[in-house]
Design a protein around this motif. Structure first.
Motif, PDB file in Angstrom:
ATOM      1  N   ASP A  32       0.832  -1.195   0.000  1.00 58.62           N
ATOM      2  CA  ASP A  32       0.000   0.000   0.000  1.00 58.62           C
ATOM      3  C   ASP A  32       0.870   1.250   0.000  1.00 58.62           C
ATOM      4  OD1 ASP A  32       0.953   0.183   2.586  1.00 58.62           O
ATOM      5  OD2 ASP A  32      -1.001   0.166   3.545  1.00 58.62           O
ATOM      6  N   SER A  33       0.262   2.413   0.197  1.00 56.77           N
ATOM      7  CA  SER A  33       0.999   3.673   0.125  1.00 56.77           C
ATOM      8  C   SER A  33       2.032   3.810   1.236  1.00 56.77           C
ATOM      9  CB  SER A  33       0.021   4.852   0.190  1.00 56.77           C
ATOM     10  OG  SER A  33      -0.688   4.823   1.415  1.00 56.77           O
ATOM     11  N   ASN A  34       1.863   3.095   2.350  1.00 57.23           N
ATOM     12  CA  ASN A  34       2.817   3.144   3.454  1.00 57.23           C
ATOM     13  C   ASN A  34       3.868   2.043   3.386  1.00 57.23           C
ATOM     14  OD1 ASN A  34       1.476   5.328   4.554  1.00 57.23           O
ATOM     15  ND2 ASN A  34       0.167   4.052   5.832  1.00 57.23           N
ATOM     16  N   THR A  36       3.078  -1.257   3.512  1.00 53.90           N
ATOM     17  CA  THR A  36       2.577  -2.448   4.190  1.00 53.90           C
ATOM     18  C   THR A  36       2.115  -3.463   3.142  1.00 53.90           C
ATOM     19  OG1 THR A  36       1.774  -1.029   5.965  1.00 53.90           O
ATOM     20  CG2 THR A  36       0.937  -3.285   5.908  1.00 53.90           C
ATOM     21  N   ARG A  95      -4.463   2.564   1.920  1.00 56.19           N
ATOM     22  CA  ARG A  95      -3.613   2.042   2.984  1.00 56.19           C
ATOM     23  C   ARG A  95      -4.372   0.933   3.689  1.00 56.19           C
ATOM     24  NH1 ARG A  95      -4.675   3.870   8.310  1.00 56.19           N
ATOM     25  NH2 ARG A  95      -6.103   5.628   8.325  1.00 56.19           N
TER      26      ARG A  95
END
Length: 97
Positions: A32-34, A36, A95
């Motif tokens: 995801d964007s982070n 993860t 996210r």
């Protein structure tokens, strides 16, 4: 009785050769964007308002999307909302929840 030969510290165990890494797997890692990792069936949260082409709707920031499916492209996920079926989202806009 025969004694076992003493192991040298450079001798490798057979079990250590079975370790696999992400590069060896068939599917690329979907993140995801982070950063993860995502998996099939995860729930994600939108981090940006998104205009949906062809539906004439906007998905608002904070919308929870449940039960995602991974695609062959590591930058896209397949999902559905209550109003829109067959939605493909880019992983940079979600996210993991």
């Amino acid at each position: 009785m025969a004694k076992k030969p003493k192991k040298q510290k450079w001798d490798w165990e057979e079990d250590n050769d079975t370790v696999t890494s992400e590069e060896d797997s068939d599917q690329p890692a979907v993140k995801d964007s982070n950063g993860t990792p995502l998996a099939n069936g995860d729930s994600v949260l939108l981090i940006k308002d998104l205009k949906v082409k062809g539906a004439g709707q906007t998905l608002k920031r904070g919308t929870v999307i449940k039960n995602i499916r991974l695609t062959s492209d590591p930058e896209e996920i397949d999902c559905r909302t209550s109003d829109i079926k067959g939605l493909v989202l880019r992983t940079e806009f979600v996210r993991k929840r």
